[in-house]
Scaffold this active site. Sequence first.
Site, PDB file in Angstrom:
ATOM      1  N   HIS A 170      26.058  32.678  32.086  1.00  0.00           N
ATOM      2  CA  HIS A 170      26.266  34.053  32.918  1.00  0.00           C
ATOM      3  C   HIS A 170      24.895  34.502  33.120  1.00  0.00           C
ATOM      4  O   HIS A 170      24.796  35.631  32.818  1.00  0.00           O
ATOM      5  CB  HIS A 170      27.279  34.868  32.576  1.00  0.00           C
ATOM      6  CG  HIS A 170      28.019  35.637  33.704  1.00  0.00           C
ATOM      7  ND1 HIS A 170      29.088  36.131  33.640  1.00  0.00           N
ATOM      8  CD2 HIS A 170      27.236  36.049  34.801  1.00  0.00           C
ATOM      9  CE1 HIS A 170      29.328  36.713  34.819  1.00  0.00           C
ATOM     10  NE2 HIS A 170      28.305  36.706  35.511  1.00  0.00           N
ATOM     11  N   ARG A 174      32.795  34.281  40.010  1.00  0.00           N
ATOM     12  CA  ARG A 174      33.553  34.521  38.818  1.00  0.00           C
ATOM     13  C   ARG A 174      34.477  33.161  38.167  1.00  0.00           C
ATOM     14  O   ARG A 174      34.590  32.269  39.140  1.00  0.00           O
ATOM     15  CB  ARG A 174      34.542  35.582  39.043  1.00  0.00           C
ATOM     16  CG  ARG A 174      33.825  37.010  39.172  1.00  0.00           C
ATOM     17  CD  ARG A 174      33.272  37.451  37.680  1.00  0.00           C
ATOM     18  NE  ARG A 174      32.434  38.728  37.868  1.00  0.00           N
ATOM     19  CZ  ARG A 174      31.256  39.034  38.226  1.00  0.00           C
ATOM     20  NH1 ARG A 174      30.479  38.298  38.680  1.00  0.00           N
ATOM     21  NH2 ARG A 174      30.890  40.405  38.213  1.00  0.00           N
ATOM     22  N   GLU A 229      35.598  32.961  29.760  1.00  0.00           N
ATOM     23  CA  GLU A 229      34.454  33.332  29.647  1.00  0.00           C
ATOM     24  C   GLU A 229      34.094  34.331  28.277  1.00  0.00           C
ATOM     25  O   GLU A 229      34.873  35.266  28.402  1.00  0.00           O
ATOM     26  CB  GLU A 229      33.671  33.918  30.822  1.00  0.00           C
ATOM     27  CG  GLU A 229      32.198  33.933  30.652  1.00  0.00           C
ATOM     28  CD  GLU A 229      31.790  34.610  31.996  1.00  0.00           C
ATOM     29  OE1 GLU A 229      31.029  35.418  32.012  1.00  0.00           O
ATOM     30  OE2 GLU A 229      31.932  33.754  33.184  1.00  0.00           O
TER      31      GLU A 229
END
Length: 305
Positions: A266, A218, A247
């Site tokens: 991602h 993450r 993000e």
Amino acid sequence: MEPPCIAVEPDCWRRPALADAVIAGGGRVVGPPEAEALVWAEPAAPELLPGVLAAGLGIEWVQLPYAGIEDLTHLLDRDHRWTCGKGVYAEPVAEHVLMLALAGLRGMGSYARARRWSPPEGRNLLGARVTVLGGGGITESLVRLLGPWDCQITVMRRHPAPMAGVDRVVGPESLHDALGDADVVVVALALTPETTGIIDADALRAMSPHAWLINVGRGGHVVTGDLVEALGTGAIGGAGLDVTDPEPLPDGHPLWSIDNCLITPHVGNTPEMGLKLLARRVTENVRRYIAGQELLGPVDVDLGY
């Protein structure tokens, strides 16, 4: 024996693959008021889950879709059995790690941006020292994929224990030693209060000046400002990031303009890749639920993953 009643929410009709997966496992798809189990299919909308659980007072087991459940940990309780996607997406994400590591070590960031013939650069993954933070399914898959490269692999995990194909397993107290030994550092951890910001200025200083950092965990595992500085000063060789903090990474962010920083949005596991894999997990867990067997991907309510 009647098949168990299982809800697929929200908007079951939009998720036929998961409804079919429930049926394939031996379950019957129903609405929340009738359900004894729930397949939660919308990780991006955690705010909807409490309402579904309130409508389904008979729900005892909840299957969450992803391995990373940091947006849902505040909803965990001991009134339900919780499972998540631990290990479901390990294969595609491990493959993504391999891609980023090879591209980084071989100078693909510089070469892809070049507009003229440039001097040679690059290092081998073959025989490299690889340190992986995290000992879960992604790491297990990555260790297998690294087999042909004959890497020396160190894994840092909460509870050190031998792992097949791994040369050394250490605990969090040995983090900086493990970083200093590495040509490639891979972050594949669950995001918890203990792991948030684990790659900070001190950790980056502990890394070799030629080492590449690959983050598929993450974005919150890495202190972004510290990484920007480390890349700018040449403190590390480069970074391959499939996750960032913030993000999505905003337009104009300094990371976009750094040659030795490779960024993917991602996509270590895309929806197209992941849905089939999640459906298989749902089918298997429904089958196990009916048989009274241990479910795959159990969530530790205290640890939050």
